[in-house]
Design a protein around this motif. Structure first.
Motif, PDB file in Angstrom:
ATOM      1  N   THR A   1      24.276  39.657  13.072  1.00 45.97           N
ATOM      2  CA  THR A   1      24.875  38.469  12.710  1.00 45.97           C
ATOM      3  C   THR A   1      25.837  37.653  14.000  1.00 45.97           C
ATOM      4  O   THR A   1      25.747  36.480  13.904  1.00 45.97           O
ATOM      5  CB  THR A   1      26.159  38.505  11.472  1.00 45.97           C
ATOM      6  OG1 THR A   1      25.450  39.258  10.549  1.00 45.97           O
ATOM      7  CG2 THR A   1      26.688  37.331  11.108  1.00 45.97           C
TER       8      THR A   1
ATOM      9  N   LEU B   1      24.530  34.059  14.536  1.00 45.93           N
ATOM     10  CA  LEU B   1      25.092  32.948  14.016  1.00 45.93           C
ATOM     11  C   LEU B   1      26.385  32.638  14.801  1.00 45.93           C
ATOM     12  O   LEU B   1      26.468  31.611  14.901  1.00 45.93           O
ATOM     13  CB  LEU B   1      25.525  33.453  12.421  1.00 45.93           C
ATOM     14  CG  LEU B   1      24.701  33.428  11.416  1.00 45.93           C
ATOM     15  CD1 LEU B   1      25.225  33.995  10.111  1.00 45.93           C
ATOM     16  CD2 LEU B   1      24.133  32.229  11.151  1.00 45.93           C
TER      17      LEU B   1
ATOM     18  N   PHE C   1      22.298  26.301  10.743  1.00 51.22           N
ATOM     19  CA  PHE C   1      23.262  27.653  10.626  1.00 51.22           C
ATOM     20  C   PHE C   1      24.013  27.716   9.509  1.00 51.22           C
ATOM     21  O   PHE C   1      24.331  28.872   9.132  1.00 51.22           O
ATOM     22  CB  PHE C   1      23.717  27.808  12.147  1.00 51.22           C
ATOM     23  CG  PHE C   1      23.049  27.912  13.321  1.00 51.22           C
ATOM     24  CD1 PHE C   1      22.641  29.215  13.389  1.00 51.22           C
ATOM     25  CD2 PHE C   1      22.868  27.008  14.034  1.00 51.22           C
ATOM     26  CE1 PHE C   1      21.691  29.276  14.679  1.00 51.22           C
ATOM     27  CE2 PHE C   1      21.962  27.033  15.475  1.00 51.22           C
ATOM     28  CZ  PHE C   1      21.425  28.390  15.556  1.00 51.22           C
TER      29      PHE C   1
ATOM     30  N   LEU D   1      23.882  30.751   6.873  1.00 49.69           N
ATOM     31  CA  LEU D   1      25.092  31.612   6.434  1.00 49.69           C
ATOM     32  C   LEU D   1      25.354  31.416   4.945  1.00 49.69           C
ATOM     33  O   LEU D   1      25.910  32.473   4.323  1.00 49.69           O
ATOM     34  CB  LEU D   1      26.464  30.826   7.073  1.00 49.69           C
ATOM     35  CG  LEU D   1      28.106  31.643   6.991  1.00 49.69           C
ATOM     36  CD1 LEU D   1      27.739  32.920   7.154  1.00 49.69           C
ATOM     37  CD2 LEU D   1      29.058  30.815   7.574  1.00 49.69           C
TER      38      LEU D   1
END
Length: 430
Positions: free
Chosen positions: A252, A256, A295, A299
């Motif tokens: 992650t 991200l 993004f 998420l």
């Protein structure tokens, strides 16, 4: 060699060769007598005796046995049942749906004095015994969506002293509320309850132990601990198992967090582009906003939509998107401001008229009646050159940039304080 010759004789007769035996073939030869002696001395006879002994033992133990009555002696207050739970593997963990699928290996141990035997009469330490013929503890896993035994075991291990061992694998799909406030650095605790519905605490008492696998787990989720404890004070004894999980954040962070920070840094440098290249700045900022939206969609697919605590990473992404939009508005204001000298907006013209009118009214006391015409001419000339009252485009652009930088600094401080502070809400899975 003896076994080979015996096999030859048997296979020769099974080939279907139709030849009448001669009188000499009817006489017992040395090889035939040797094979007969070998077969009589083979261990198959002992295996048959062992099977017969096993069968006689099971028949003797189950004769007059009632599987619906708990095996308690007169002087026993209750039966002790030992439950051992070991986590075998994590099948799936769905944060968005808040579901956990795991496989447990479980062991049940208890003693039934009615099923003990004398080893002098039956020289066997333990046997495999059919589970459906005897009494067994009835434990159920509470608060689960689905469960299944892998595979369903129909036998247990019975020892000569009457103690028993019954084990197997259990796949469980459970609903677990995850605390995603610190995602992807989140830690979770999922609770499982094993309850004895058919026997109260006056009849059975549970003792629980637990363990996890010894090998290192490099998956996305890591098991930190599994604790099981029994509570025999309730009407029906209950075993509570708490599974502690930790999220591995590397993936992650790389997919991200790092890209979101880089986009914010790129936006800051885009605002440092000179005003002469304002069109290039606008194109760059629009691309950053569109890229950041991708993004946010990624998420949204990873975190639960109805989480009890709003994750900090979600707050970070929404705030960063807001700053990107503000940066785009900043550039648009600069572009519009640069065109005010030829096409002033209505609100600016209106405000400037009021300012000039106030200045003219204040100057009426100092000017005579002969100078009114000169004042009106001066007011008209000043309004035509109103752009001299306004700051330059470079000054406006710089001021807006420093305001933007101030907002970003305050936002960063707030995020750090929230991260270092306590969780605003607590998730309860009990």
């Amino acid at each position: 060699m003896i076994l080979g010759s015996c096999t030859f004789h048997f296979t020769f007769n099974q080939l279907g060769i139709s030849r009448l035996p001669s009188p000499s073939d009817m006489l017992p030869t040395t090889s035939m007598l040797t094979c007969l002696a070998f077969l009589m001395a083979s261990p198959s006879g002992n295996a048959r005796k062992m099977n017969s002994r096993h069968e006689r033992l099971i028949e003797e133990l189950t004769e007059g046995y009632n599987p619906f009555v708990i095996p308690l002696a007169d002087d026993d207050e209750y039966m002790d049942i030992k439950l051992h739970v070991r986590l075998s593997t994590i099948v799936d963990l769905d944060l968005r749906e808040q579901q956990l699928a795991v496989v447990f290996y479980w062991e049940l141990k208890w003693a039934d004095p009615r099923l003990s035997w004398n080893k002098n009469q039956f020289p066997m330490e333990k046997i495999s015994f059919p589970i459906h013929k005897i009494w067994k503890p009835n434990l159920h896993l509470f608060e689960t969506i689905a469960e299944s035994r892998i595979p369903s075991s129909d036998f247990l291990v019975l020892y000569s002293n009457g103690s028993m061992l019954y084990d197997g694998l259990l796949k469980v799909v459970s609903k677990c509320t995850f605390d995603v406030y610190y995602y992807p650095f989140d830690k979770h605790t999922c609770i499982f309850h094993f309850i004895s519905w058919t026997n109260s605490n006056d009849e059975v008492h549970l003792n629980a132990t637990s363990s996890t696998w010894s090998k290192k787990n490099d998956d996305e989720w890591r098991v930190t601990d599994l604790n099981c404890s029994a509570n025999n004070d309730e009407i029906f004894p209950i075993v509570t198992c708490k599974l502690h999980l930790k999220h591995a954040p590397q993936w992650t962070i790389m997919t991200l967090l790092v890209p979101s920070i880089l986009i914010m840094v790129a936006d800051l440098f885009a605002q440092l582009m000179p005003f002469t290249r304002i069109n290039d700045r606008l194109s760059c900022q629009v691309s950053l906003v569109l890229g950041f939206s991708v993004f946010i969609l990624i998420l949204a697919d990873n975190i639960p939509a109805r989480a009890q605590c709003t994750p900090l990473i979600a707050q970070h992404f929404i705030s960063s998107l807001s700053f990107l939009v503000l940066s785009l508005i900043h550039s648009m204001i600069v572009v519009n401001y640069s065109s005010w000298s030829t096409h002033p907006p209505f609100i600016v013209v209106h405000l400037l008229k009021r300012v000039l009118r106030c200045e003219s009214q204040g100057a009426d006391g100092a000017l005579g009646s002969d100078d009114h015409e000169k004042k009106s001419e001066t007011e008209s000339l000043t309004f035509k050159n109103y752009n001299h009252y306004l700051p330059s485009v470079y000054t406006v652009d710089t001021a807006l940039f420093w305001m933007y930088l101030l907002f970003v600094s305050v936002y960063t401080t707030v995020i750090v304080v929230k991260w270092m502070g306590s969780t605003p809400c607590q998730v309860n899975n009990a």
